[in-house]
Design a protein around this motif. Structure first.
Motif, short mmCIF file in Angstrom:
data_model
loop_
_atom_site.label_atom_id
_atom_site.label_comp_id
_atom_site.label_asym_id
_atom_site.label_seq_id
_atom_site.Cartn_x
_atom_site.Cartn_y
_atom_site.Cartn_z
N MET A 90 0.82 -1.21 0.00
CA MET A 90 0.00 0.00 0.00
C MET A 90 0.86 1.27 0.00
O MET A 90 0.34 2.36 -0.17
CB MET A 90 -0.92 0.01 1.23
N ALA A 91 2.16 1.12 0.21
CA ALA A 91 3.06 2.28 0.23
C ALA A 91 3.36 2.73 -1.19
O ALA A 91 3.71 1.91 -2.05
CB ALA A 91 4.35 1.92 0.95
N ASP A 152 -21.10 5.76 2.35
CA ASP A 152 -22.25 5.65 3.25
C ASP A 152 -21.87 4.72 4.40
O ASP A 152 -22.24 3.54 4.41
CB ASP A 152 -23.47 5.12 2.48
N ILE A 153 -21.12 5.24 5.36
CA ILE A 153 -20.53 4.38 6.37
C ILE A 153 -20.94 4.75 7.80
O ILE A 153 -21.19 5.91 8.11
CB ILE A 153 -18.99 4.37 6.28
N THR A 154 -20.97 3.73 8.63
CA THR A 154 -21.01 3.87 10.08
C THR A 154 -19.68 3.32 10.60
O THR A 154 -18.83 2.85 9.84
CB THR A 154 -22.17 3.08 10.69
N ILE A 155 -19.51 3.32 11.92
CA ILE A 155 -18.29 2.78 12.50
C ILE A 155 -18.13 1.31 12.13
O ILE A 155 -17.02 0.83 11.86
CB ILE A 155 -18.29 2.97 14.04
N VAL A 156 -19.22 0.55 12.05
CA VAL A 156 -19.15 -0.86 11.70
C VAL A 156 -18.63 -1.04 10.27
O VAL A 156 -17.77 -1.90 10.01
CB VAL A 156 -20.53 -1.53 11.87
N ASP A 157 -19.12 -0.22 9.35
CA ASP A 157 -18.68 -0.33 7.95
C ASP A 157 -17.19 -0.03 7.80
O ASP A 157 -16.46 -0.76 7.14
CB ASP A 157 -19.48 0.63 7.07
N THR A 158 -16.74 1.07 8.40
CA THR A 158 -15.35 1.46 8.19
C THR A 158 -14.39 0.50 8.87
O THR A 158 -13.34 0.15 8.32
CB THR A 158 -15.09 2.91 8.62
N VAL A 159 -14.71 0.01 10.07
CA VAL A 159 -13.84 -0.97 10.73
C VAL A 159 -13.76 -2.25 9.91
O VAL A 159 -12.67 -2.79 9.67
CB VAL A 159 -14.33 -1.25 12.16
N ALA A 160 -14.90 -2.76 9.46
CA ALA A 160 -14.89 -3.97 8.64
C ALA A 160 -14.08 -3.77 7.37
O ALA A 160 -13.39 -4.69 6.90
CB ALA A 160 -16.32 -4.38 8.30
N ASP A 161 -14.12 -2.57 6.83
CA ASP A 161 -13.43 -2.23 5.59
C ASP A 161 -11.99 -1.79 5.87
O ASP A 161 -11.46 -0.88 5.23
CB ASP A 161 -14.21 -1.12 4.87
N ASN A 162 -11.36 -2.43 6.85
CA ASN A 162 -9.97 -2.15 7.23
C ASN A 162 -9.75 -0.68 7.49
O ASN A 162 -8.74 -0.09 7.06
CB ASN A 162 -9.00 -2.67 6.17
N ALA A 163 -10.69 -0.06 8.21
CA ALA A 163 -10.61 1.36 8.57
C ALA A 163 -10.46 2.25 7.34
O ALA A 163 -9.80 3.29 7.38
CB ALA A 163 -9.48 1.62 9.56
N SER A 164 -11.09 1.82 6.24
CA SER A 164 -11.07 2.60 4.99
C SER A 164 -9.64 2.87 4.50
O SER A 164 -9.35 3.93 3.97
CB SER A 164 -11.85 3.91 5.15
N CYS A 165 -8.76 1.89 4.68
CA CYS A 165 -7.39 2.05 4.20
C CYS A 165 -7.35 2.00 2.67
O CYS A 165 -8.11 1.26 2.04
CB CYS A 165 -6.50 0.94 4.73
N GLY A 166 -6.44 2.77 2.12
CA GLY A 166 -6.20 2.73 0.68
C GLY A 166 -4.72 2.61 0.41
O GLY A 166 -4.18 1.52 0.25
N LEU A 167 -4.03 3.75 0.37
CA LEU A 167 -2.59 3.81 0.13
C LEU A 167 -1.99 4.83 1.09
O LEU A 167 -2.71 5.55 1.77
CB LEU A 167 -2.30 4.22 -1.32
N TYR A 168 -0.66 4.92 1.10
CA TYR A 168 -0.01 5.97 1.89
C TYR A 168 1.33 6.33 1.26
O TYR A 168 1.96 5.53 0.58
CB TYR A 168 0.17 5.54 3.36
#
Length: 273
Positions: A90-91, A152-168
């Protein structure tokens, strides 16, 4: 709910998110698949994602902290941050354009990254423990992404989705912590030369070090502590901004320097003919 339903729900939610990643088509929120407001079930989905990544040969490089803004916490109805896993793939090296289509719905935010020199195994780490364990800090850009349609997220959605990780993207010049007061640093983020976000270290849970201590304690309590070499993205210093093809971003964090990211444009059909 019988004993099998939570595990089945975790597997199904993970499959939906993986399909969105594979196809590049955002999915419906996964919160309807999991027990209502069950953050632990959401972390179970995340752990399954991480384990499958490791099994496929990906390398875990560290963690990110999210929801460090009190305003965002209030918006999602929570009173603590969340975390996700950072893989080495992801880097993005600074200066390397991010290819079109690599992400679904990217947004970008400026952060302080810490790189650890020693493990942080204790459940009750002190500030001194963290300072000793941190080899250096870097300016960073986190490109968050959501597999959930329209964010369209709640805390449950973003945590399940790896905290909305993409790249860095990490800056190139390491700075020891005795040379910078992370609570007092100021951040400016520009998009195509125009300032779009400002903030300070204090906007990240009072200090990026406070956020990192929370993460170290949380992970140690789960039996999966931060280790030497880990990268920790400590959380946004200011509001995030949407990113699109052709955009160029530069973050300047006082005392740490600058870091930049560029989103490549799709070549025009027939160009060069």
């Amino acid at each position: 709910m019988n004993a099998h339903e939570p595990a089945d729900a975790v597997t199904k939610a993970a499959a939906v998110l993986e399909e969105a990643t594979r196809t590049g088509v955002p999915c419906a929120p996964v919160r309807s698949l999991l027990p209502e407001a069950d953050i632990e079930a959401a972390y179970a989905v995340q752990r399954l994602h991480v384990q499958r990544g490791l099994t496929a040969g990906r390398r875990l490089a560290g963690r990110k902290i999210g929801l460090t803004s009190p305003a965002v916490q209030r918006q999602l109805g929570v009173d603590q941050p969340d975390f996700g896993a950072l893989f080495a793939d992801m880097a993005v090296p600074e200066g390397e354009p991010i290819a079109p289509g690599r992400l679904l719905q990217p947004k970008i935010e400026a952060e302080v990254a810490l790189v650890l020199g020693t493990d942080l195994p204790h459940r009750d780490p002190t500030a001194a423990d963290l300072l000793r364990a941190t080899a250096f800090a870097l300016p960073a850009l986190e490109i968050v992404d959501s597999r959930i349609a329209d964010w369209d997220i709640t805390i449950v959605d973003t945590v399940a989705d790896n905290a909305s990780c993409g790249l860095y993207v990490l800056g190139a010049t390491p700075v020891p912590l005795d040379r910078v007061d992370l609570r007092a640093v100021t951040m400016t983020l520009t998009k195509n030369g125009e300032t779009i976000s400002r903030g300070t270290g204090a906007d990240c849970l009072g200090s990026p070090l406070t956020a990192a201590l929370w993460l170290a304690s949380t992970l140690a309590g789960l039996g999966d502590p931060l280790r030497a070499g880990d990268i920790v993205l400590t959380g946004a210093l200011g509001p995030m901004a949407p990113a699109a093809e052709g955009d160029e971003f530069t973050a300047r964090i006082e005392g740490l320097g600058t870091v930049a990211a560029t989103f490549a444009s799709t070549p025009t059909q027939g160009a060069g003919a």
